[in-house]
Design a protein around this motif. Structure first.
Motif, mmCIF file in Angstrom:
data_model
loop_
_atom_site.group_PDB
_atom_site.id
_atom_site.type_symbol
_atom_site.label_atom_id
_atom_site.label_comp_id
_atom_site.label_asym_id
_atom_site.label_seq_id
_atom_site.Cartn_x
_atom_site.Cartn_y
_atom_site.Cartn_z
ATOM 1 N N GLY A 1 0.836 -1.205 0.000
ATOM 2 C CA GLY A 1 0.000 0.000 0.000
ATOM 3 C C GLY A 1 0.867 1.250 0.000
ATOM 4 O O GLY A 1 2.091 1.193 -0.157
ATOM 5 N N MET B 1 -11.641 -3.536 14.519
ATOM 6 C CA MET B 1 -10.375 -3.782 13.829
ATOM 7 C C MET B 1 -9.677 -4.954 14.514
ATOM 8 O O MET B 1 -8.842 -4.771 15.393
ATOM 9 C CB MET B 1 -9.509 -2.513 13.856
ATOM 10 N N TYR C 1 -4.116 1.865 -5.342
ATOM 11 C CA TYR C 1 -4.326 0.736 -4.429
ATOM 12 C C TYR C 1 -5.773 0.249 -4.536
ATOM 13 O O TYR C 1 -6.026 -0.950 -4.690
ATOM 14 C CB TYR C 1 -4.012 1.146 -2.989
ATOM 15 N N THR D 1 -2.726 -4.639 11.493
ATOM 16 C CA THR D 1 -1.514 -5.170 10.867
ATOM 17 C C THR D 1 -0.510 -4.054 10.620
ATOM 18 O O THR D 1 -0.840 -2.867 10.705
ATOM 19 C CB THR D 1 -1.837 -5.835 9.505
ATOM 20 N N SER E 1 -1.656 -1.850 7.603
ATOM 21 C CA SER E 1 -2.692 -0.855 7.890
ATOM 22 C C SER E 1 -2.192 0.240 8.819
ATOM 23 O O SER E 1 -2.771 1.326 8.892
ATOM 24 C CB SER E 1 -3.915 -1.533 8.529
ATOM 25 N N SER F 1 -11.532 -1.416 0.102
ATOM 26 C CA SER F 1 -11.327 -0.281 -0.801
ATOM 27 C C SER F 1 -11.391 -0.711 -2.259
ATOM 28 O O SER F 1 -11.420 0.126 -3.158
ATOM 29 C CB SER F 1 -9.987 0.404 -0.523
ATOM 30 N N HIS G 1 -17.124 -6.151 9.717
ATOM 31 C CA HIS G 1 -16.703 -5.641 8.407
ATOM 32 C C HIS G 1 -17.842 -5.791 7.398
ATOM 33 O O HIS G 1 -18.028 -4.934 6.531
ATOM 34 C CB HIS G 1 -15.460 -6.377 7.916
ATOM 35 N N HIS H 1 -12.015 -4.861 5.827
ATOM 36 C CA HIS H 1 -11.823 -3.462 6.203
ATOM 37 C C HIS H 1 -10.540 -3.418 7.046
ATOM 38 O O HIS H 1 -9.652 -4.228 6.826
ATOM 39 C CB HIS H 1 -13.049 -2.948 6.966
ATOM 40 N N PHE H 2 -10.437 -2.531 8.005
ATOM 41 C CA PHE H 2 -9.190 -2.406 8.749
ATOM 42 C C PHE H 2 -8.957 -3.596 9.677
ATOM 43 O O PHE H 2 -9.843 -4.008 10.427
ATOM 44 C CB PHE H 2 -9.182 -1.116 9.572
ATOM 45 N N ILE I 1 -2.284 0.019 11.999
ATOM 46 C CA ILE I 1 -3.079 -0.045 13.235
ATOM 47 C C ILE I 1 -2.389 -0.987 14.209
ATOM 48 O O ILE I 1 -2.178 -2.168 13.918
ATOM 49 C CB ILE I 1 -4.511 -0.532 12.940
ATOM 50 N N SER J 1 -9.585 -6.072 -0.764
ATOM 51 C CA SER J 1 -9.729 -5.047 0.273
ATOM 52 C C SER J 1 -11.106 -4.415 0.130
ATOM 53 O O SER J 1 -11.675 -4.394 -0.965
ATOM 54 C CB SER J 1 -8.650 -3.975 0.114
#
Length: 315
Positions: free
Chosen positions: A139, A249, A202, A237, A240, A191, A275, A233-234, A242, A189
């Protein structure tokens, strides 16, 4: 009489429309409950161990890829781990062998290059592959306008996120077709489901993975091969960014265990019940509004990242 007849027809149309919407909502709810809540406890998903002895996981040294490797090993499958860092591969392989008691094989490959697939094909030759997990991905460092991202990232991102899925799928598909069984899990993803400004390339590369997977799922279902698009989604990791997991998440392990419970039940899965709820809510919004909200959120992330970089430079 005519106005009364018109009112009656409008009322009937309204009732039919509301009934249809209500039925769709109820059907979506029931499907979601079956897919994300009942599939695990009731054992509804496919037992991948019955399809062969080996699983192949790309991008298998961190995050979701490592979690897939660990979970498939826990289910009794030997593993081919493919990633670019030999040291990390050896460490993960040793860890999995010690914990799960399965065989492992490592293949060092940098998916930013298009010249790696002959060697990978050679390394996989003769293996009874039950499952391929196309997880490797890359990403942006932070969300940004496409023109600011640099031309050098274009080919690299398309090679890693999209070409890898095509090439790896082609490598395993013919032997699965001969045996009339196998599973291919392509990690896309969220997205890729909804266009995401400031993550343009991406988002587009992951949309390719999603559409490619869904098309192949229809082509190969009658041949006994399961192909699934997974659109998280998130997840907490490194990719990401996060660090701390929560209900919305999850950890990679929690996410993967949930996602594997949907194999064989849906061509497309968000993998995790919250998600799926996020995806359902976003789908209710007009696409332009959803894109505007995403851009507003990601632009705030972008500004914060730029400020952080500037502070580092000043030091």
């Amino acid at each position: 009489m005519a106005p009364l007849l018109g009112d009656s027809m409008l009322e009937t149309v309204g009732i039919v429309a509301l009934s249809y919407i209500g039925f769709k909502l109820l059907w979506s709810l029931l499907k979601g409950i079956r897919l994300y809540m009942l599939s695990g406890p009731l054992g509804l998903s496919v037992n991948i161990k019955n399809l062969g002895n080996w699983a192949v996981v790309t991008g298998s040294t961190d995050g979701i890829g490592k979690a897939y490797a660990e979970e498939l090993a826990a289910r009794g499958l030997n593993l081919v781990l493919i990633s670019r860092s030999e040291d990390k591969l050896k460490a993960v392989a040793a860890e999995i062998e010690d914990k799960a008691g399965v065989q492992t094989k490592i293949v060092v490959a940098d998916f930013s290059s298009a010249d790696i697939y002959d060697n990978i094909s050679l390394q996989l030759e003769g293996l009874d592959i039950a499952c391929l997990v196309n997880n490797v991905g890359v990403g942006y460092k932070f969300p940004d306008f496409y023109g600011n991202t640099g031309a050098e990232i274009d080919e690299m991102m398309l090679n890693v996120n999209a070409l890898s899925v095509v090439k790896m799928t082609r490598i395993v598909l013919s032997s699965m077709e001969e045996r009339k069984k196998g599973v291919i899990l392509n990690i896309s993803s969220a997205s890729g489901v909804s266009p995401t400004p400031l993550l343009s390339l991406y988002s587009a590369s992951k949309a390719f993975v999603d559409y490619f997977s869904r098309c192949l799922a229809h082509e190969y279902r009658s041949k006994g091969i399961i192909i699934q698009s997974v659109t998280p989604h998130f997840v907490a990791t490194k990719l990401s960014g996060i660090r701390k997991a929560n209900a919305l998440m999850p950890t990679p392990t929690s996410y993967v265990r949930s996602a594997l419970n949907t194999v064989g039940l849906a061509d497309h899965t968000f993998g995790y019940y919250l998600h799926a709820l996020e995806g359902w809510l976003l789908d209710l919004l007009p696409q332009r509004l959803a894109m505007s909200l995403a851009m507003s959120l990601l632009n705030n992330v972008r500004k914060a990242a730029i400020k952080k970089l500037q502070r580092k430079k000043e030091k």
